[in-house]
Design a protein around this motif. Structure first.
Motif, short mmCIF file in Angstrom:
data_model
loop_
_atom_site.label_atom_id
_atom_site.label_comp_id
_atom_site.label_asym_id
_atom_site.label_seq_id
_atom_site.Cartn_x
_atom_site.Cartn_y
_atom_site.Cartn_z
N ALA A 1 -38.47 -9.82 -1.26
CA ALA A 1 -37.08 -9.80 -1.72
C ALA A 1 -36.31 -8.63 -1.10
O ALA A 1 -35.15 -8.77 -0.69
N ASP A 2 -36.97 -7.48 -1.02
CA ASP A 2 -36.33 -6.31 -0.41
C ASP A 2 -36.06 -6.55 1.07
O ASP A 2 -34.98 -6.19 1.58
N ALA A 3 -37.02 -7.17 1.78
CA ALA A 3 -36.82 -7.46 3.21
C ALA A 3 -35.66 -8.42 3.41
O ALA A 3 -34.85 -8.24 4.33
N ARG A 4 -35.55 -9.44 2.57
CA ARG A 4 -34.43 -10.39 2.68
C ARG A 4 -33.11 -9.68 2.47
O ARG A 4 -32.13 -9.94 3.19
N ALA A 5 -33.05 -8.80 1.50
CA ALA A 5 -31.80 -8.09 1.20
C ALA A 5 -31.38 -7.20 2.37
O ALA A 5 -30.21 -7.16 2.75
N ARG A 6 -32.34 -6.49 2.96
CA ARG A 6 -32.01 -5.60 4.08
C ARG A 6 -31.62 -6.39 5.32
O ARG A 6 -30.73 -5.99 6.08
N LEU A 7 -32.27 -7.53 5.55
CA LEU A 7 -31.89 -8.38 6.67
C LEU A 7 -30.46 -8.92 6.47
O LEU A 7 -29.69 -8.99 7.43
N ALA A 8 -30.12 -9.27 5.25
CA ALA A 8 -28.78 -9.79 4.98
C ALA A 8 -27.72 -8.72 5.25
O ALA A 8 -26.66 -9.02 5.83
N ARG A 9 -28.00 -7.47 4.85
CA ARG A 9 -27.04 -6.39 5.10
C ARG A 9 -26.88 -6.15 6.59
O ARG A 9 -25.76 -5.98 7.10
N PHE A 10 -28.00 -6.14 7.31
CA PHE A 10 -27.92 -5.93 8.76
C PHE A 10 -27.18 -7.08 9.43
O PHE A 10 -26.38 -6.88 10.34
N ASP A 11 -27.44 -8.28 8.97
CA ASP A 11 -26.81 -9.47 9.54
C ASP A 11 -25.30 -9.42 9.40
O ASP A 11 -24.55 -9.78 10.31
N GLU A 12 -24.82 -8.97 8.24
CA GLU A 12 -23.38 -8.91 7.99
C GLU A 12 -22.69 -7.96 8.96
O GLU A 12 -21.56 -8.20 9.38
#
Length: 400
Positions: free
Chosen positions: A60-71
Protein backbone atom coordinates in the motif's frame (compact mmCIF):
# COMPACT_ATOMS: atom_id res chain seq x y z
CA UNK A 1 0.48 -19.32 5.92
CA UNK A 2 0.40 -18.80 2.16
CA UNK A 3 -0.57 -22.01 0.33
CA UNK A 4 0.87 -21.12 -3.05
CA UNK A 5 1.53 -24.17 -5.24
CA UNK A 6 5.07 -25.20 -6.03
CA UNK A 7 6.16 -26.16 -9.51
CA UNK A 8 5.81 -29.86 -10.20
CA UNK A 9 7.82 -31.92 -12.69
CA UNK A 10 7.24 -34.59 -15.29
CA UNK A 11 9.55 -37.06 -17.03
CA UNK A 12 10.07 -36.26 -20.69
CA UNK A 13 11.95 -38.39 -23.19
CA UNK A 14 15.28 -37.12 -24.47
CA UNK A 15 16.24 -38.65 -27.78
CA UNK A 16 19.57 -38.23 -29.50
CA UNK A 17 21.09 -40.24 -32.32
CA UNK A 18 24.33 -42.15 -31.85
CA UNK A 19 25.97 -39.63 -34.14
CA UNK A 20 24.82 -36.74 -31.94
CA UNK A 21 26.07 -38.49 -28.81
CA UNK A 22 29.43 -39.22 -30.40
CA UNK A 23 30.05 -35.47 -30.77
CA UNK A 24 29.53 -34.91 -27.04
CA UNK A 25 32.50 -35.35 -24.67
CA UNK A 26 32.46 -38.76 -23.01
CA UNK A 27 32.38 -37.25 -19.49
CA UNK A 28 29.14 -35.47 -20.39
CA UNK A 29 27.70 -38.30 -22.44
CA UNK A 30 27.49 -40.59 -19.39
CA UNK A 31 25.12 -38.16 -17.64
CA UNK A 32 22.64 -38.03 -20.54
CA UNK A 33 19.79 -40.46 -19.88
CA UNK A 34 16.69 -41.37 -21.87
CA UNK A 35 14.48 -38.98 -19.88
CA UNK A 36 14.78 -35.68 -18.05
CA UNK A 37 12.57 -33.77 -15.61
CA UNK A 38 10.73 -30.68 -16.93
CA UNK A 39 8.64 -28.24 -14.91
CA UNK A 40 4.86 -28.21 -14.77
CA UNK A 41 3.94 -24.70 -13.58
CA UNK A 42 0.81 -24.44 -11.44
CA UNK A 43 -2.24 -22.72 -12.89
CA UNK A 44 -2.72 -19.27 -11.39
CA UNK A 45 -6.04 -17.82 -12.43
CA UNK A 46 -7.93 -19.26 -9.42
CA UNK A 47 -5.15 -19.37 -6.82
CA UNK A 48 -5.68 -17.56 -3.54
CA UNK A 49 -2.89 -15.22 -2.43
CA UNK A 50 -2.64 -14.58 1.30
CA UNK A 51 -0.26 -11.81 2.33
CA UNK A 52 0.99 -10.93 5.80
CA UNK A 53 -0.23 -7.60 7.24
CA UNK A 54 3.34 -6.27 7.06
CA UNK A 55 3.69 -7.11 3.36
CA UNK A 56 0.23 -5.71 2.58
CA UNK A 57 1.23 -2.48 4.31
CA UNK A 58 4.45 -2.25 2.29
CA UNK A 59 2.46 -2.75 -0.92
CA UNK A 60 0.00 0.00 0.00
CA UNK A 61 2.84 2.38 0.84
CA UNK A 62 4.59 1.61 -2.48
CA UNK A 63 1.38 2.30 -4.42
CA UNK A 64 0.90 5.62 -2.64
CA UNK A 65 4.46 6.77 -3.33
CA UNK A 66 4.24 5.72 -6.98
CA UNK A 67 1.00 7.69 -7.32
CA UNK A 68 2.62 10.83 -5.89
CA UNK A 69 5.62 10.49 -8.19
CA UNK A 70 3.35 9.83 -11.16
CA UNK A 71 1.36 13.02 -10.55
CA UNK A 72 4.53 15.12 -10.65
CA UNK A 73 5.32 13.90 -14.18
CA UNK A 74 2.34 15.80 -15.60
CA UNK A 75 3.87 19.12 -14.50
CA UNK A 76 7.28 18.64 -16.12
CA UNK A 77 8.15 20.59 -19.30
CA UNK A 78 10.13 17.65 -20.69
CA UNK A 79 9.63 13.91 -21.14
CA UNK A 80 11.32 12.36 -18.11
CA UNK A 81 9.73 8.94 -18.78
CA UNK A 82 11.75 8.73 -22.00
CA UNK A 83 14.93 9.18 -19.99
CA UNK A 84 13.98 6.41 -17.57
CA UNK A 85 12.89 4.17 -20.42
CA UNK A 86 16.51 4.26 -21.61
CA UNK A 87 18.00 3.59 -18.19
CA UNK A 88 15.49 0.80 -17.55
CA UNK A 89 16.37 -0.90 -20.83
CA UNK A 90 20.10 -0.64 -20.16
CA UNK A 91 19.77 -1.98 -16.59
CA UNK A 92 17.51 -4.85 -17.68
CA UNK A 93 20.09 -5.80 -20.31
CA UNK A 94 22.89 -5.65 -17.72
CA UNK A 95 21.10 -8.35 -15.73
CA UNK A 96 21.64 -10.51 -18.84
CA UNK A 97 25.31 -9.37 -19.07
CA UNK A 98 24.61 -7.08 -22.05
CA UNK A 99 26.30 -3.71 -21.68
CA UNK A 100 26.93 -0.63 -23.80
CA UNK A 101 27.36 3.10 -23.30
CA UNK A 102 24.36 5.43 -23.31
CA UNK A 103 25.88 7.15 -26.34
CA UNK A 104 26.08 3.98 -28.42
CA UNK A 105 22.57 2.91 -27.41
CA UNK A 106 21.17 6.27 -28.48
CA UNK A 107 23.21 6.11 -31.68
CA UNK A 108 21.79 2.64 -32.41
CA UNK A 109 18.31 4.14 -32.64
CA UNK A 110 19.44 6.30 -35.55
CA UNK A 111 22.20 4.31 -37.24
CA UNK A 112 22.75 0.62 -38.08
CA UNK A 113 26.50 1.19 -37.74
CA UNK A 114 26.31 1.27 -33.94
CA UNK A 115 27.96 -1.62 -32.04
CA UNK A 116 25.95 -4.86 -31.90
CA UNK A 117 25.39 -4.81 -28.14
CA UNK A 118 24.04 -1.27 -28.42
CA UNK A 119 21.63 -2.37 -31.14
CA UNK A 120 20.40 -5.25 -29.00
CA UNK A 121 19.80 -2.93 -26.02
CA UNK A 122 18.05 -0.46 -28.33
CA UNK A 123 15.68 -3.33 -29.06
CA UNK A 124 14.89 -3.36 -25.33
CA UNK A 125 13.86 0.31 -25.63
CA UNK A 126 11.61 -0.58 -28.57
CA UNK A 127 10.08 -3.41 -26.52
CA UNK A 128 9.40 -1.00 -23.64
CA UNK A 129 7.75 1.50 -25.98
CA UNK A 130 5.69 -1.31 -27.48
CA UNK A 131 4.56 -2.52 -24.05
CA UNK A 132 3.72 0.95 -22.74
CA UNK A 133 1.78 1.68 -25.93
CA UNK A 134 -0.49 -1.33 -25.46
CA UNK A 135 -3.93 -1.00 -23.90
CA UNK A 136 -6.31 -3.72 -22.90
CA UNK A 137 -5.87 -7.27 -21.63
CA UNK A 138 -2.58 -9.07 -21.93
CA UNK A 139 -2.62 -11.76 -24.62
CA UNK A 140 -0.17 -14.15 -26.24
CA UNK A 141 -0.01 -12.05 -29.47
CA UNK A 142 0.84 -8.98 -27.40
CA UNK A 143 3.60 -10.84 -25.57
CA UNK A 144 4.92 -11.94 -28.96
CA UNK A 145 4.83 -8.34 -30.22
CA UNK A 146 6.94 -7.20 -27.26
CA UNK A 147 9.44 -10.02 -27.84
CA UNK A 148 9.58 -9.24 -31.57
CA UNK A 149 10.47 -5.62 -30.83
CA UNK A 150 13.04 -6.73 -28.27
CA UNK A 151 14.98 -8.84 -30.78
CA UNK A 152 14.40 -6.91 -33.99
CA UNK A 153 17.97 -5.58 -33.99
CA UNK A 154 19.44 -9.01 -33.20
CA UNK A 155 18.37 -10.63 -36.50
CA UNK A 156 17.12 -13.71 -34.68
CA UNK A 157 14.71 -15.89 -36.68
CA UNK A 158 12.78 -16.82 -33.52
CA UNK A 159 11.87 -13.22 -32.60
CA UNK A 160 8.21 -13.17 -31.58
CA UNK A 161 7.89 -16.94 -31.96
CA UNK A 162 6.98 -19.22 -29.07
CA UNK A 163 9.55 -21.94 -28.65
CA UNK A 164 8.98 -25.40 -30.12
CA UNK A 165 11.97 -26.97 -28.36
CA UNK A 166 13.19 -27.56 -24.84
CA UNK A 167 15.27 -24.88 -23.14
CA UNK A 168 17.03 -24.98 -19.77
CA UNK A 169 18.90 -22.73 -17.38
CA UNK A 170 22.43 -23.60 -16.30
CA UNK A 171 24.08 -26.98 -16.68
CA UNK A 172 25.71 -27.82 -20.00
CA UNK A 173 24.73 -26.90 -23.57
CA UNK A 174 24.39 -30.59 -24.48
CA UNK A 175 21.21 -31.55 -22.64
CA UNK A 176 18.90 -30.47 -19.79
CA UNK A 177 20.34 -33.16 -17.51
CA UNK A 178 21.87 -31.46 -14.48
CA UNK A 179 20.46 -28.02 -15.36
CA UNK A 180 19.59 -25.56 -12.60
CA UNK A 181 16.03 -25.27 -13.92
CA UNK A 182 14.19 -26.90 -16.81
CA UNK A 183 11.08 -24.94 -17.95
CA UNK A 184 8.01 -26.81 -19.17
CA UNK A 185 7.99 -28.85 -22.34
CA UNK A 186 7.15 -26.77 -25.41
CA UNK A 187 3.75 -28.47 -25.72
CA UNK A 188 2.68 -26.81 -22.44
CA UNK A 189 3.73 -23.26 -23.28
CA UNK A 190 0.49 -22.02 -24.88
CA UNK A 191 -1.72 -23.31 -22.06
CA UNK A 192 0.65 -21.81 -19.47
CA UNK A 193 0.57 -18.42 -21.18
CA UNK A 194 -3.22 -18.45 -21.55
CA UNK A 195 -3.50 -19.11 -17.82
CA UNK A 196 -0.99 -16.33 -17.11
CA UNK A 197 -2.91 -13.84 -19.25
CA UNK A 198 -6.13 -14.76 -17.45
CA UNK A 199 -4.37 -14.25 -14.11
CA UNK A 200 -3.40 -10.68 -15.06
CA UNK A 201 -7.09 -9.80 -15.43
CA UNK A 202 -7.89 -10.53 -11.80
CA UNK A 203 -8.94 -7.45 -9.84
CA UNK A 204 -8.92 -9.06 -6.38
CA UNK A 205 -5.13 -8.81 -5.99
CA UNK A 206 -2.81 -5.97 -5.14
CA UNK A 207 -1.53 -4.81 -8.56
CA UNK A 208 2.13 -4.73 -7.51
CA UNK A 209 1.90 -8.24 -6.04
CA UNK A 210 0.12 -9.40 -9.20
CA UNK A 211 2.85 -7.89 -11.38
CA UNK A 212 5.57 -9.62 -9.35
CA UNK A 213 3.87 -13.01 -9.59
CA UNK A 214 3.18 -12.56 -13.30
CA UNK A 215 6.86 -11.84 -13.84
CA UNK A 216 7.97 -14.87 -11.82
CA UNK A 217 5.50 -17.15 -13.59
CA UNK A 218 6.60 -15.84 -17.00
CA UNK A 219 10.21 -16.64 -16.14
CA UNK A 220 9.10 -20.10 -15.02
CA UNK A 221 7.30 -20.76 -18.31
CA UNK A 222 10.23 -19.36 -20.34
CA UNK A 223 8.16 -19.24 -23.55
CA UNK A 224 10.93 -18.10 -25.89
CA UNK A 225 14.30 -19.52 -26.88
CA UNK A 226 16.00 -16.32 -25.69
CA UNK A 227 15.05 -12.90 -24.31
CA UNK A 228 12.71 -14.20 -21.59
CA UNK A 229 14.24 -12.17 -18.75
CA UNK A 230 14.09 -8.87 -20.60
CA UNK A 231 10.59 -9.58 -21.90
CA UNK A 232 9.43 -10.51 -18.41
CA UNK A 233 10.81 -7.31 -16.89
CA UNK A 234 9.15 -5.30 -19.66
CA UNK A 235 5.84 -6.92 -18.70
CA UNK A 236 6.22 -5.43 -15.21
CA UNK A 237 5.88 -1.96 -16.74
CA UNK A 238 2.96 -2.98 -18.92
CA UNK A 239 1.07 -4.35 -15.90
CA UNK A 240 1.73 -1.33 -13.70
CA UNK A 241 0.49 0.90 -16.53
CA UNK A 242 -2.52 -1.31 -17.30
CA UNK A 243 -3.58 -1.38 -13.63
CA UNK A 244 -3.06 2.42 -13.45
CA UNK A 245 -0.41 2.20 -10.75
CA UNK A 246 1.74 4.36 -13.05
CA UNK A 247 -0.25 6.31 -15.63
CA UNK A 248 2.44 8.70 -16.90
CA UNK A 249 5.78 7.77 -15.39
CA UNK A 250 8.34 5.12 -16.15
CA UNK A 251 10.76 4.23 -13.37
CA UNK A 252 13.98 2.19 -13.59
CA UNK A 253 12.70 -0.97 -11.91
CA UNK A 254 15.52 -3.08 -13.32
CA UNK A 255 18.04 -0.79 -11.64
CA UNK A 256 16.46 -1.83 -8.35
CA UNK A 257 16.65 -5.51 -9.30
CA UNK A 258 20.24 -5.02 -10.52
CA UNK A 259 21.13 -3.76 -7.03
CA UNK A 260 21.12 -7.35 -5.78
CA UNK A 261 20.93 -9.84 -8.63
CA UNK A 262 21.61 -12.82 -6.35
CA UNK A 263 18.57 -12.08 -4.18
CA UNK A 264 16.46 -11.47 -7.29
CA UNK A 265 17.41 -14.84 -8.76
CA UNK A 266 16.91 -16.54 -5.40
CA UNK A 267 13.43 -15.00 -5.15
CA UNK A 268 12.54 -16.49 -8.53
CA UNK A 269 13.78 -19.88 -7.35
CA UNK A 270 11.75 -19.64 -4.13
CA UNK A 271 8.65 -18.70 -6.11
CA UNK A 272 9.00 -21.96 -8.03
CA UNK A 273 9.08 -23.75 -4.67
CA UNK A 274 5.72 -22.25 -3.66
CA UNK A 275 6.91 -19.07 -1.90
CA UNK A 276 5.65 -15.92 -3.70
CA UNK A 277 6.51 -13.45 -0.93
CA UNK A 278 10.24 -13.03 -1.77
CA UNK A 279 9.63 -11.96 -5.39
CA UNK A 280 6.93 -9.53 -4.22
CA UNK A 281 9.39 -8.12 -1.68
CA UNK A 282 12.05 -7.88 -4.40
CA UNK A 283 9.73 -5.80 -6.58
CA UNK A 284 8.84 -3.52 -3.66
CA UNK A 285 12.56 -3.06 -2.91
CA UNK A 286 13.15 -2.29 -6.60
CA UNK A 287 10.34 0.28 -6.52
CA UNK A 288 11.79 1.87 -3.37
CA UNK A 289 15.19 2.34 -5.00
CA UNK A 290 13.73 3.34 -8.39
CA UNK A 291 11.64 6.13 -6.86
CA UNK A 292 14.68 7.65 -5.13
CA UNK A 293 16.78 7.36 -8.31
CA UNK A 294 13.94 8.88 -10.34
CA UNK A 295 13.47 11.83 -8.00
CA UNK A 296 17.17 12.67 -7.90
CA UNK A 297 17.50 12.24 -11.66
CA UNK A 298 14.50 14.52 -12.21
CA UNK A 299 16.19 17.20 -10.12
CA UNK A 300 19.44 16.83 -12.06
CA UNK A 301 17.67 16.89 -15.42
CA UNK A 302 15.82 20.04 -14.46
CA UNK A 303 19.06 21.73 -13.36
CA UNK A 304 20.79 20.67 -16.59
CA UNK A 305 18.00 22.03 -18.78
CA UNK A 306 18.05 25.29 -16.83
CA UNK A 307 21.81 25.56 -17.46
CA UNK A 308 21.25 25.00 -21.18
CA UNK A 309 18.45 27.55 -21.28
CA UNK A 310 20.57 30.18 -19.55
CA UNK A 311 23.47 29.51 -21.95
CA UNK A 312 21.38 30.24 -25.05
CA UNK A 313 21.16 33.83 -26.25
CA UNK A 314 18.11 33.37 -28.43
CA UNK A 315 14.64 34.84 -28.62
CA UNK A 316 12.01 32.98 -26.64
CA UNK A 317 10.27 31.74 -29.79
CA UNK A 318 13.45 30.40 -31.46
CA UNK A 319 13.32 26.76 -32.54
CA UNK A 320 16.53 26.02 -30.63
CA UNK A 321 14.62 26.59 -27.39
CA UNK A 322 12.82 23.31 -28.11
CA UNK A 323 16.06 21.36 -28.46
CA UNK A 324 16.83 20.72 -24.75
CA UNK A 325 13.53 18.88 -24.19
CA UNK A 326 14.18 16.86 -27.35
CA UNK A 327 17.62 15.83 -26.06
CA UNK A 328 16.00 14.32 -22.96
CA UNK A 329 14.24 11.90 -25.30
CA UNK A 330 17.12 11.40 -27.76
CA UNK A 331 20.57 12.51 -26.52
CA UNK A 332 22.24 11.68 -29.86
CA UNK A 333 20.86 13.42 -32.94
CA UNK A 334 21.59 14.21 -36.55
CA UNK A 335 20.17 16.89 -38.81
CA UNK A 336 17.50 14.56 -40.23
CA UNK A 337 16.17 13.71 -36.77
CA UNK A 338 16.13 17.32 -35.58
CA UNK A 339 14.49 18.48 -38.81
CA UNK A 340 11.76 15.86 -38.56
CA UNK A 341 11.00 16.44 -34.86
CA UNK A 342 11.08 20.24 -34.97
CA UNK A 343 9.38 20.61 -38.35
CA UNK A 344 12.23 22.46 -40.06
CA UNK A 345 14.48 21.89 -43.08
CA UNK A 346 17.71 19.89 -42.88
CA UNK A 347 19.67 23.09 -43.51
CA UNK A 348 17.88 24.88 -40.68
CA UNK A 349 18.40 21.86 -38.43
CA UNK A 350 22.14 21.87 -39.18
CA UNK A 351 22.32 25.56 -38.35
CA UNK A 352 20.52 24.88 -35.08
CA UNK A 353 22.90 22.00 -34.24
CA UNK A 354 25.93 24.21 -34.93
CA UNK A 355 24.60 26.86 -32.58
CA UNK A 356 23.96 24.20 -29.92
CA UNK A 357 27.60 23.13 -30.31
CA UNK A 358 28.70 26.73 -29.75
CA UNK A 359 26.63 26.83 -26.56
CA UNK A 360 28.27 23.61 -25.37
CA UNK A 361 25.02 21.64 -25.44
CA UNK A 362 26.03 19.35 -28.30
CA UNK A 363 29.33 17.96 -29.48
CA UNK A 364 30.06 16.10 -32.73
CA UNK A 365 30.73 12.39 -32.63
CA UNK A 366 33.91 12.01 -34.65
CA UNK A 367 34.57 14.59 -37.36
CA UNK A 368 32.06 17.43 -37.59
CA UNK A 369 30.76 16.86 -41.11
CA UNK A 370 27.27 17.41 -42.46
CA UNK A 371 25.01 14.45 -41.82
CA UNK A 372 27.04 13.01 -38.96
CA UNK A 373 25.82 12.55 -35.42
CA UNK A 374 25.98 14.85 -32.42
CA UNK A 375 25.82 13.99 -28.73
CA UNK A 376 24.69 15.82 -25.60
CA UNK A 377 27.56 14.77 -23.27
CA UNK A 378 26.00 16.03 -20.03
CA UNK A 379 22.77 14.14 -20.68
CA UNK A 380 24.65 10.98 -21.66
CA UNK A 381 26.80 11.16 -18.52
CA UNK A 382 23.64 11.27 -16.42
CA UNK A 383 22.15 8.34 -18.35
CA UNK A 384 25.29 6.26 -17.89
CA UNK A 385 25.16 6.93 -14.16
CA UNK A 386 21.56 5.84 -13.66
CA UNK A 387 21.97 2.81 -15.92
CA UNK A 388 24.65 1.03 -13.88
CA UNK A 389 24.75 -0.14 -10.30
CA UNK A 390 28.07 1.58 -9.68
CA UNK A 391 26.64 4.87 -10.92
CA UNK A 392 23.47 4.51 -8.86
CA UNK A 393 25.53 3.80 -5.75
CA UNK A 394 27.53 6.96 -6.36
CA UNK A 395 24.35 8.95 -6.85
CA UNK A 396 22.73 7.63 -3.68
CA UNK A 397 25.91 7.52 -1.60
CA UNK A 398 25.56 3.79 -0.94
CA UNK A 399 28.73 2.15 0.38
CA UNK A 400 30.12 -0.69 -1.69
Amino acid sequence: MNKWPAVKTESVSWERTEEDLFLIPKSRRRKITATYEAAIPATLQNQQLILSPELAERLADARARLARFDEKQATLPYNLPSLFLRSESAASSQIENLTSSARNIALAELSPSAPKNAQIIAGNIDAMRCALGLTGPLSIPRIQDIHRQLLKHADEPFAGTLRSEQVWVGGTPYSPHGALFVPPHADRVIDCLNDLCAFTQRDDLDPIAKAAITHAQFETVHPFIDGNGRTGRTLLHYLLREDEVLRRATIPLSAGLLHDIDNYMEALRLYQQGMPEPIIEQLIDAIDLAIVVSQRTSERARALLEDWESAMHERVTAKIRRLPALLVEQPVVDSAFVAQRLGITRRAAMDLINRACEYGILRPIGNAKRGEFYQAPAMLDMLDEISSMAGIRRMLGIAR
